[in-house]
Write an enzyme that holds these catalytic residues in place. Structure first.
Site, mmCIF file in Angstrom:
data_model
loop_
_atom_site.group_PDB
_atom_site.id
_atom_site.type_symbol
_atom_site.label_atom_id
_atom_site.label_comp_id
_atom_site.label_asym_id
_atom_site.label_seq_id
_atom_site.Cartn_x
_atom_site.Cartn_y
_atom_site.Cartn_z
ATOM 1 N N GLU A 195 -37.564 -91.585 -50.365
ATOM 2 C CA GLU A 195 -37.958 -90.203 -50.149
ATOM 3 C C GLU A 195 -36.765 -89.272 -50.050
ATOM 4 O OE1 GLU A 195 -42.305 -90.978 -48.262
ATOM 5 O OE2 GLU A 195 -40.706 -90.615 -46.850
ATOM 6 N N CYS A 222 -32.053 -83.482 -48.587
ATOM 7 C CA CYS A 222 -31.872 -84.675 -47.763
ATOM 8 C C CYS A 222 -32.103 -85.887 -48.660
ATOM 9 C CB CYS A 222 -32.873 -84.636 -46.603
ATOM 10 S SG CYS A 222 -32.824 -86.097 -45.567
ATOM 11 N N CYS A 242 -36.853 -94.890 -34.956
ATOM 12 C CA CYS A 242 -36.825 -94.386 -36.336
ATOM 13 C C CYS A 242 -37.853 -95.097 -37.203
ATOM 14 C CB CYS A 242 -35.421 -94.592 -36.894
ATOM 15 S SG CYS A 242 -35.274 -94.244 -38.654
ATOM 16 N N GLU A 301 -28.813 -96.476 -44.270
ATOM 17 C CA GLU A 301 -27.524 -96.303 -43.586
ATOM 18 C C GLU A 301 -26.454 -96.205 -44.680
ATOM 19 O OE1 GLU A 301 -25.894 -95.834 -40.541
ATOM 20 O OE2 GLU A 301 -24.299 -95.837 -42.041
ATOM 21 N N SER A 332 -24.311 -89.129 -42.788
ATOM 22 C CA SER A 332 -24.669 -89.403 -41.401
ATOM 23 C C SER A 332 -24.775 -90.909 -41.191
ATOM 24 C CB SER A 332 -26.015 -88.730 -41.090
ATOM 25 O OG SER A 332 -26.505 -89.144 -39.831
ATOM 26 N N SER A 370 -24.677 -90.371 -35.561
ATOM 27 C CA SER A 370 -25.900 -90.352 -34.750
ATOM 28 C C SER A 370 -25.586 -91.014 -33.423
ATOM 29 C CB SER A 370 -27.019 -91.111 -35.471
ATOM 30 O OG SER A 370 -27.302 -90.480 -36.697
ATOM 31 N N LEU A 371 -25.230 -90.191 -32.455
ATOM 32 C CA LEU A 371 -24.812 -90.736 -31.154
ATOM 33 C C LEU A 371 -26.045 -91.179 -30.353
ATOM 34 C CD1 LEU A 371 -22.353 -91.233 -29.302
ATOM 35 C CD2 LEU A 371 -22.770 -88.971 -28.317
ATOM 36 N N ASN A 372 -26.917 -90.240 -30.071
ATOM 37 C CA ASN A 372 -28.273 -90.536 -29.584
ATOM 38 C C ASN A 372 -28.388 -91.104 -28.175
ATOM 39 O OD1 ASN A 372 -29.031 -89.635 -32.057
ATOM 40 N ND2 ASN A 372 -29.677 -91.605 -32.870
ATOM 41 N N ASN A 431 -38.951 -86.551 -33.370
ATOM 42 C CA ASN A 431 -40.158 -86.319 -34.179
ATOM 43 C C ASN A 431 -41.083 -87.507 -33.990
ATOM 44 O OD1 ASN A 431 -39.293 -83.936 -35.552
ATOM 45 N ND2 ASN A 431 -37.907 -85.231 -36.725
ATOM 46 N N CYS A 439 -36.725 -85.880 -40.038
ATOM 47 C CA CYS A 439 -35.842 -87.010 -39.756
ATOM 48 C C CYS A 439 -36.601 -88.152 -39.123
ATOM 49 C CB CYS A 439 -34.778 -86.605 -38.737
ATOM 50 S SG CYS A 439 -33.699 -85.365 -39.333
HETATM 51 N N1 SAH Z 1 -28.949 -93.857 -41.092
HETATM 52 C C1 SAH Z 1 -28.242 -92.655 -40.888
HETATM 53 C C2 SAH Z 1 -28.833 -91.480 -41.621
HETATM 54 C C3 SAH Z 1 -30.319 -91.380 -41.672
HETATM 55 S S1 SAH Z 1 -31.145 -91.037 -40.159
HETATM 56 C C4 SAH Z 1 -28.148 -92.353 -39.392
HETATM 57 O O1 SAH Z 1 -28.815 -93.001 -38.613
HETATM 58 O O2 SAH Z 1 -27.373 -91.475 -39.046
HETATM 59 C C5 SAH Z 1 -30.827 -89.277 -39.977
HETATM 60 C C6 SAH Z 1 -30.927 -88.770 -38.544
HETATM 61 O O3 SAH Z 1 -32.280 -88.789 -38.092
HETATM 62 C C7 SAH Z 1 -30.137 -89.605 -37.550
HETATM 63 O O4 SAH Z 1 -29.358 -88.748 -36.728
HETATM 64 C C8 SAH Z 1 -31.220 -90.262 -36.708
HETATM 65 O O5 SAH Z 1 -30.755 -90.500 -35.404
HETATM 66 C C9 SAH Z 1 -32.319 -89.227 -36.760
HETATM 67 N N2 SAH Z 1 -33.658 -89.733 -36.470
HETATM 68 C C10 SAH Z 1 -34.167 -90.930 -36.817
HETATM 69 N N3 SAH Z 1 -35.455 -91.023 -36.388
HETATM 70 C C11 SAH Z 1 -35.746 -89.852 -35.769
HETATM 71 C C12 SAH Z 1 -36.923 -89.327 -35.146
HETATM 72 N N4 SAH Z 1 -38.051 -90.032 -35.100
HETATM 73 N N5 SAH Z 1 -36.864 -88.090 -34.638
HETATM 74 C C13 SAH Z 1 -35.732 -87.342 -34.731
HETATM 75 N N6 SAH Z 1 -34.610 -87.780 -35.316
HETATM 76 C C14 SAH Z 1 -34.612 -89.030 -35.828
HETATM 77 FE FE1 SF4 Z 2 -31.411 -96.635 -40.198
HETATM 78 FE FE2 SF4 Z 2 -30.525 -94.212 -39.425
HETATM 79 FE FE3 SF4 Z 2 -33.080 -94.942 -39.003
HETATM 80 FE FE4 SF4 Z 2 -31.136 -96.087 -37.588
HETATM 81 S S1 SF4 Z 2 -31.705 -93.920 -37.538
HETATM 82 S S2 SF4 Z 2 -32.856 -97.161 -38.569
HETATM 83 S S3 SF4 Z 2 -29.524 -96.206 -39.091
HETATM 84 S S4 SF4 Z 2 -32.104 -94.657 -40.977
#
Ligand code: SAH
Ligand code: SF4
Length: 360
Positions: free
Chosen positions: A106, A119, A133, A177, A208, A231-233, A307, A350
């Site tokens: 996608e 994106c 995710c 990733e 990212s 993506s620190l999170n 989300n 995302c």
């Molecule tokens: N794999 C890479 C890039 C794709 S994810 C990464 O993890 O950075 C892109 C962004 O979406 C990342 O910052 C991730 O933390 C965020 N993300 C993933 N699932 C999400 C969700 N359900 N709600 C909000 N952000 C989310």
């Molecule tokens: Fe993969 Fe990024 Fe989703 Fe983590 S947040 S599972 S690294 S796509």
């Protein structure tokens, strides 16, 4: 985890003929040489493919009719195909692309005035298994090729009638990733930024990552590269271990060390993405630790309210908490923004990019 997916793209199922979509100049030169034509023809094909974004040989009017007929008979010109498009109320459109082996990935088209952000996906699925995710829940199928990554851009720009001169930003924030597929991502970066082709600006392309230190180090060694977002999170290893398994390999200290060592251009900053999960990562203590983390190198923080998607078990933060965290970070001198994820109503936001089933 240290590189299981840092492997060449797979041999894709191909028709009997080579697919020129995604070929760089060296491959095009070899192709035209095999057809007994001068190298200049390769440059013309390259210009047609990437500058004009032509998708049918009949559009290549700079080539003779006779040569076009031979290309038609002996090659394919096939970009990823849009299988489904869903427009969101906010103006963004989520596209499902079908690749040559039938896999689906996608991409999202997001216009903002006179600039557009695309994106992109870098893999079919993702191996990293982040628990919040949707893509992480589906596992990994394979890496995309440089041509398939580039093809998402060409196809979205064509589908939306993009005009020359309109600014385009790219973010590798779709499925996958990108640092697990760095060779193909950088191959796409070279095609996308080639001044004789799509000519996108390197500083408008952002990769990212979930935090693969080996990949961050490799990326930093390139002279021309995309900008980096992490993506620190989470702000403690205990919580980051829980939501991002990669943290058990490279923890917060290892990440901070890699980001401090990452060679930045003048004025360049690393984006820290921070997904806010209510009651898990959105406390005020988290905010203070996030500020301390961010101060270690030139950075800006992007808060992403979670989300929701089916079966995740997490909830988004309250609006009040988002405001408190914004104020807390700003008061500590941190540049901070909130990503109001677009395409939420069509699951294009995302972490919602997931294909439940696909052929193959
Ligand atoms: N794999 C890479 C890039 C794709 S994810 C990464 O993890 O950075 C892109 C962004 O979406 C990342 O910052 C991730 O933390 C965020 N993300 C993933 N699932 C999400 C969700 N359900 N709600 C909000 N952000 C989310
Ligand atoms: Fe993969 Fe990024 Fe989703 Fe983590 S947040 S599972 S690294 S796509």
């Amino acid at each position: 985890m240290t590189g299981a997916w840092e492997q060449p793209a797979p041999e894709l199922e191909r028709g009997p003929n080579p697919n020129v979509a995604g070929m760089g100049l060296p491959a095009l030169r070899a192709l035209v040489a095999a057809l007994g034509e001068s190298p200049f023809r390769a440059a013309q094909i390259h210009e047609g493919l990437y500058r004009h974004r032509w998708t049918r040989w009949e559009q290549f009017t700079s080539l003779s009719r006779e040569f076009r007929a031979r290309l038609e008979a002996g090659t394919e010109l096939r970009w990823p195909e849009i299988r489904e498009s869903v427009a969101s109320d906010d103006g963004s459109t989520k596209h499902a692309f079908q690749l040559q082996d039938g896999s689906l990935v996608e991409g999202v088209h997001m216009p903002y005035g006179n600039r557009t952000t695309l994106c992109l996906s870098s893999q079919v699925g993702c191996a990293m298994g982040c628990t919040f995710c949707a893509t992480g829940l589906m596992g990994i199928k394979r890496n995309l090729t440089a041509g398939e990554i580039t093809g998402q851009v060409v196809t979205m720009l064509n589908a939306h009638g993009h005009q020359d001169g309109e600014a385009v930003n790219l973010v590798f924030m779709g499925m996958g990733e990108p640092l697990h597929n760095l060779d193909q991502v950088m191959g796409a970066f070279a095609l996308l930024t080639d001044p004789k082709g799509l000519a996108l600006a390197p500083r408008r392309i952002t990769l990212s990552t979930s935090g693969l230190v080996s990949g961050i180090e490799r990326l930093g060694a390139y002279a021309r590269r995309p900008r980096l977002a992490l993506s620190l999170n989470a702000t403690t290893d205990a919580y980051r271990d829980r939501i991002m398994p990669v943290n058990k390999v490279w923890n917060l200290a290892a990440l901070a060390a890699a980001l401090k060592a990452f060679p930045l251009e003048h004025g360049e900053r690393i984006t820290l993405e921070y997904v806010l999960l209510q009651g898990v990562t959105d406390s005020l203590e988290d905010g203070r630790r996030l500020a301390a983390f961010a101060r270690q190198f030139p950075s800006k923080v992007n808060l992403i309210p979670f989300n929701p998607h089916e079966g995740s078990g997490f909830a988004p933060p309250t609006e009040a908490r988002i405001g408190e965290l914004m104020a807390l970070l700003a008061a500590r001198g941190i540049t901070v923004s909130v990503r109001r994820s677009r395409g939420q109503d069509v699951a294009g936001a995302c972490g919602q990019l997931v294909r439940h089933k696909g052929p193959g």
